[in-house]
Design an enzyme around this catalytic site. Structure first.
Site, PDB file in Angstrom:
ATOM      1  N   ASN A 190      -1.953   0.032   7.188  1.00  0.00           N
ATOM      2  CA  ASN A 190      -1.311  -1.060   7.580  1.00  0.00           C
ATOM      3  C   ASN A 190      -0.406  -1.886   6.529  1.00  0.00           C
ATOM      4  O   ASN A 190      -0.311  -2.987   6.109  1.00  0.00           O
ATOM      5  CB  ASN A 190      -2.412  -2.244   8.127  1.00  0.00           C
ATOM      6  CG  ASN A 190      -3.501  -2.538   7.156  1.00  0.00           C
ATOM      7  OD1 ASN A 190      -3.211  -2.136   5.861  1.00  0.00           O
ATOM      8  ND2 ASN A 190      -4.490  -3.146   7.730  1.00  0.00           N
ATOM      9  N   GLU A 233      -9.568 -11.712  -7.262  1.00  0.00           N
ATOM     10  CA  GLU A 233      -9.072 -10.230  -7.602  1.00  0.00           C
ATOM     11  C   GLU A 233      -7.762  -9.829  -8.207  1.00  0.00           C
ATOM     12  O   GLU A 233      -7.822  -8.870  -8.623  1.00  0.00           O
ATOM     13  CB  GLU A 233      -9.173  -9.549  -6.220  1.00  0.00           C
ATOM     14  CG  GLU A 233      -7.930  -9.980  -5.171  1.00  0.00           C
ATOM     15  CD  GLU A 233      -8.154  -9.603  -3.900  1.00  0.00           C
ATOM     16  OE1 GLU A 233      -9.158  -9.082  -3.495  1.00  0.00           O
ATOM     17  OE2 GLU A 233      -7.035  -9.778  -3.232  1.00  0.00           O
ATOM     18  N   TYR A 259     -12.487  -3.032  -3.111  1.00  0.00           N
ATOM     19  CA  TYR A 259     -13.040  -3.256  -1.824  1.00  0.00           C
ATOM     20  C   TYR A 259     -14.600  -3.356  -1.786  1.00  0.00           C
ATOM     21  O   TYR A 259     -15.098  -3.138  -0.781  1.00  0.00           O
ATOM     22  CB  TYR A 259     -12.554  -2.079  -0.842  1.00  0.00           C
ATOM     23  CG  TYR A 259     -11.061  -2.185  -0.506  1.00  0.00           C
ATOM     24  CD1 TYR A 259     -10.738  -3.291  -0.056  1.00  0.00           C
ATOM     25  CD2 TYR A 259      -9.973  -1.234  -1.026  1.00  0.00           C
ATOM     26  CE1 TYR A 259      -9.143  -3.421   0.728  1.00  0.00           C
ATOM     27  CE2 TYR A 259      -8.766  -1.361  -0.389  1.00  0.00           C
ATOM     28  CZ  TYR A 259      -8.416  -2.484   0.343  1.00  0.00           C
ATOM     29  OH  TYR A 259      -6.741  -2.483   0.597  1.00  0.00           O
ATOM     30  N   PHE A 299     -15.285   2.852   7.485  1.00  0.00           N
ATOM     31  CA  PHE A 299     -14.035   3.485   6.940  1.00  0.00           C
ATOM     32  C   PHE A 299     -13.828   3.467   5.373  1.00  0.00           C
ATOM     33  O   PHE A 299     -12.832   3.635   4.953  1.00  0.00           O
ATOM     34  CB  PHE A 299     -13.022   2.599   7.622  1.00  0.00           C
ATOM     35  CG  PHE A 299     -13.085   1.143   7.457  1.00  0.00           C
ATOM     36  CD1 PHE A 299     -12.695   0.536   6.576  1.00  0.00           C
ATOM     37  CD2 PHE A 299     -13.822   0.544   8.463  1.00  0.00           C
ATOM     38  CE1 PHE A 299     -12.694  -0.970   6.111  1.00  0.00           C
ATOM     39  CE2 PHE A 299     -13.825  -1.016   8.373  1.00  0.00           C
ATOM     40  CZ  PHE A 299     -13.369  -1.678   7.311  1.00  0.00           C
ATOM     41  N   ARG A 327       2.945  -6.991   9.131  1.00  0.00           N
ATOM     42  CA  ARG A 327       2.186  -6.121   9.755  1.00  0.00           C
ATOM     43  C   ARG A 327       2.612  -6.036  11.268  1.00  0.00           C
ATOM     44  O   ARG A 327       2.744  -4.888  11.633  1.00  0.00           O
ATOM     45  CB  ARG A 327       0.892  -6.229   9.504  1.00  0.00           C
ATOM     46  CG  ARG A 327       0.113  -6.103   8.302  1.00  0.00           C
ATOM     47  CD  ARG A 327      -1.365  -6.697   8.093  1.00  0.00           C
ATOM     48  NE  ARG A 327      -2.122  -6.157   7.057  1.00  0.00           N
ATOM     49  CZ  ARG A 327      -3.284  -6.452   6.949  1.00  0.00           C
ATOM     50  NH1 ARG A 327      -3.817  -7.571   7.483  1.00  0.00           N
ATOM     51  NH2 ARG A 327      -3.861  -5.996   5.617  1.00  0.00           N
ATOM     52  N   LYS A 379       0.637  -1.258   0.085  1.00  0.00           N
ATOM     53  CA  LYS A 379       0.132   0.094   0.064  1.00  0.00           C
ATOM     54  C   LYS A 379       0.991   1.134   0.151  1.00  0.00           C
ATOM     55  O   LYS A 379       2.161   1.133   0.329  1.00  0.00           O
ATOM     56  CB  LYS A 379      -0.913  -0.073   1.210  1.00  0.00           C
ATOM     57  CG  LYS A 379      -1.817  -1.366   1.156  1.00  0.00           C
ATOM     58  CD  LYS A 379      -2.688  -1.268   2.444  1.00  0.00           C
ATOM     59  CE  LYS A 379      -3.911  -2.352   2.331  1.00  0.00           C
ATOM     60  NZ  LYS A 379      -4.487  -2.182   3.415  1.00  0.00           N
ATOM     61  N   HIS A 396      -1.762  -5.520   1.606  1.00  0.00           N
ATOM     62  CA  HIS A 396      -3.066  -6.043   1.243  1.00  0.00           C
ATOM     63  C   HIS A 396      -2.661  -7.628   0.715  1.00  0.00           C
ATOM     64  O   HIS A 396      -1.627  -7.699   0.073  1.00  0.00           O
ATOM     65  CB  HIS A 396      -3.858  -5.414   0.095  1.00  0.00           C
ATOM     66  CG  HIS A 396      -4.748  -6.251  -0.293  1.00  0.00           C
ATOM     67  ND1 HIS A 396      -6.014  -6.195   0.281  1.00  0.00           N
ATOM     68  CD2 HIS A 396      -4.875  -7.207  -1.451  1.00  0.00           C
ATOM     69  CE1 HIS A 396      -7.031  -7.387  -0.370  1.00  0.00           C
ATOM     70  NE2 HIS A 396      -6.221  -7.813  -1.211  1.00  0.00           N
ATOM     71  N   ARG A 439      -1.456 -14.875   4.171  1.00  0.00           N
ATOM     72  CA  ARG A 439      -2.248 -14.170   5.106  1.00  0.00           C
ATOM     73  C   ARG A 439      -1.531 -14.366   6.427  1.00  0.00           C
ATOM     74  O   ARG A 439      -1.633 -13.471   7.243  1.00  0.00           O
ATOM     75  CB  ARG A 439      -3.553 -14.582   5.008  1.00  0.00           C
ATOM     76  CG  ARG A 439      -4.543 -14.187   4.192  1.00  0.00           C
ATOM     77  CD  ARG A 439      -4.917 -12.797   4.190  1.00  0.00           C
ATOM     78  NE  ARG A 439      -5.703 -12.541   5.219  1.00  0.00           N
ATOM     79  CZ  ARG A 439      -6.426 -11.360   5.193  1.00  0.00           C
ATOM     80  NH1 ARG A 439      -6.277 -10.555   4.105  1.00  0.00           N
ATOM     81  NH2 ARG A 439      -7.256 -11.064   6.296  1.00  0.00           N
TER      82      ARG A 439
HETATM   83  O1  CDP Z   1      -6.678  -6.268   4.691  1.00  0.00           O
HETATM   84  P1  CDP Z   1      -7.429  -7.162   5.593  1.00  0.00           P
HETATM   85  O2  CDP Z   1      -8.020  -8.281   4.958  1.00  0.00           O
HETATM   86  O3  CDP Z   1      -6.701  -7.754   6.822  1.00  0.00           O
HETATM   87  O4  CDP Z   1      -8.793  -6.368   6.336  1.00  0.00           O
HETATM   88  P2  CDP Z   1     -10.121  -6.091   5.927  1.00  0.00           P
HETATM   89  O5  CDP Z   1     -11.044  -6.188   7.003  1.00  0.00           O
HETATM   90  O6  CDP Z   1     -10.533  -6.753   4.805  1.00  0.00           O
HETATM   91  O7  CDP Z   1     -10.094  -4.573   5.571  1.00  0.00           O
HETATM   92  C1  CDP Z   1      -9.640  -4.163   4.548  1.00  0.00           C
HETATM   93  C2  CDP Z   1      -8.676  -2.733   4.813  1.00  0.00           C
HETATM   94  O8  CDP Z   1      -9.467  -1.834   5.348  1.00  0.00           O
HETATM   95  C3  CDP Z   1      -7.515  -2.878   6.000  1.00  0.00           C
HETATM   96  O9  CDP Z   1      -6.413  -3.728   5.399  1.00  0.00           O
HETATM   97  C4  CDP Z   1      -7.301  -1.629   6.239  1.00  0.00           C
HETATM   98  O10 CDP Z   1      -6.594  -0.775   5.461  1.00  0.00           O
HETATM   99  C5  CDP Z   1      -8.711  -1.026   6.121  1.00  0.00           C
HETATM  100  N1  CDP Z   1      -9.282  -0.801   7.393  1.00  0.00           N
HETATM  101  C6  CDP Z   1      -9.792   0.142   8.275  1.00  0.00           C
HETATM  102  O11 CDP Z   1      -9.136   1.328   7.735  1.00  0.00           O
HETATM  103  N2  CDP Z   1     -10.269   0.315   9.394  1.00  0.00           N
HETATM  104  C7  CDP Z   1     -10.855  -0.699   9.909  1.00  0.00           C
HETATM  105  N3  CDP Z   1     -11.484  -0.792  11.078  1.00  0.00           N
HETATM  106  C8  CDP Z   1     -10.556  -2.200   9.125  1.00  0.00           C
HETATM  107  C9  CDP Z   1     -10.153  -1.912   8.216  1.00  0.00           C
HETATM  108 MG    MG Z   2      -9.690  -8.319   3.466  1.00  0.00          MG
END
Ligand code: CDP
Ligand code: MG
Length: 131
Positions: A115, A128, A52, A60, A105, A12, A118, A88
């Site tokens: 974070n 994707e 997304y 968010f 992370r 990112k 991705h 993951r």
């Molecule tokens: O990336 P990951 O699959 O671990 O998390 P996700 O739940 O699919 O969320 C996608 C992305 O949204 C995260 O990697 C964060 O960049 C963002 N996010 C956020 O800004 N605030 C949150 N409370 C949860 C996710």
């Molecule tokens: Mg995700």
């Protein structure tokens, strides 16, 4: 097409700003995965909204799209045995408090909204790659 042996990993904008491209690629290479595709690009907001889409109703979402569009990303396809699941594990958890030291992370970020990386969360979501 089901990418059962491939996963989509993206560094990112903050990961690029922190200078982590080399470290992240090294992590995946040393683990034994193969880099089969890589593109350096600035994703448009439209493109990110599609990427997304599952999160479109989350509070968010707008901030996430803005953050991901704030600079370039390194999009990669990595291949290897169980790469989606193992990838993951290597990423660590979305929530910084749950990311163990030794994960990408866990070692390099402290805020959920910044974070650095991705990774596809299932074989299905690894479709994707085509986006
Ligand atoms: O990336 P990951 O699959 O671990 O998390 P996700 O739940 O699919 O969320 C996608 C992305 O949204 C995260 O990697 C964060 O960049 C963002 N996010 C956020 O800004 N605030 C949150 N409370 C949860 C996710
Ligand atoms: Mg995700």
């Amino acid at each position: 097409m089901a990418h059962t042996k491939c996963t989509f990993i993206a560094i990112k904008p903050d990961g690029i700003q922190w200078g982590l491209i080399g470290d992240i690629i090294k992590h995946f290479e040393q683990k034994g995965f193969h880099l089969v595709g890589m593109k350096f690009l600035r994703a448009s907001k439209e493109h990110l909204k599609q990427h997304y889409v599952d999160l479109k109703d989350s509070p968010f979402f707008a901030g996430l799209v803005k953050y991901m569009n704030s600079g370039p990303v390194v999009s990669m396809v990595w291949e290897g045995l169980n790469v989606v699941k193992t990838g993951r594990v290597m990423l660590g958890k979305s929530n910084p408090a749950d990311s163990k030291p030794g994960t990408i992370r866990g070692d390099f970020y402290i805020q959920v909204g910044r974070n650095i990386i991705h990774g596809s969360d299932s074989v299905k979501s690894a479709e994707e790659i085509s986006l």
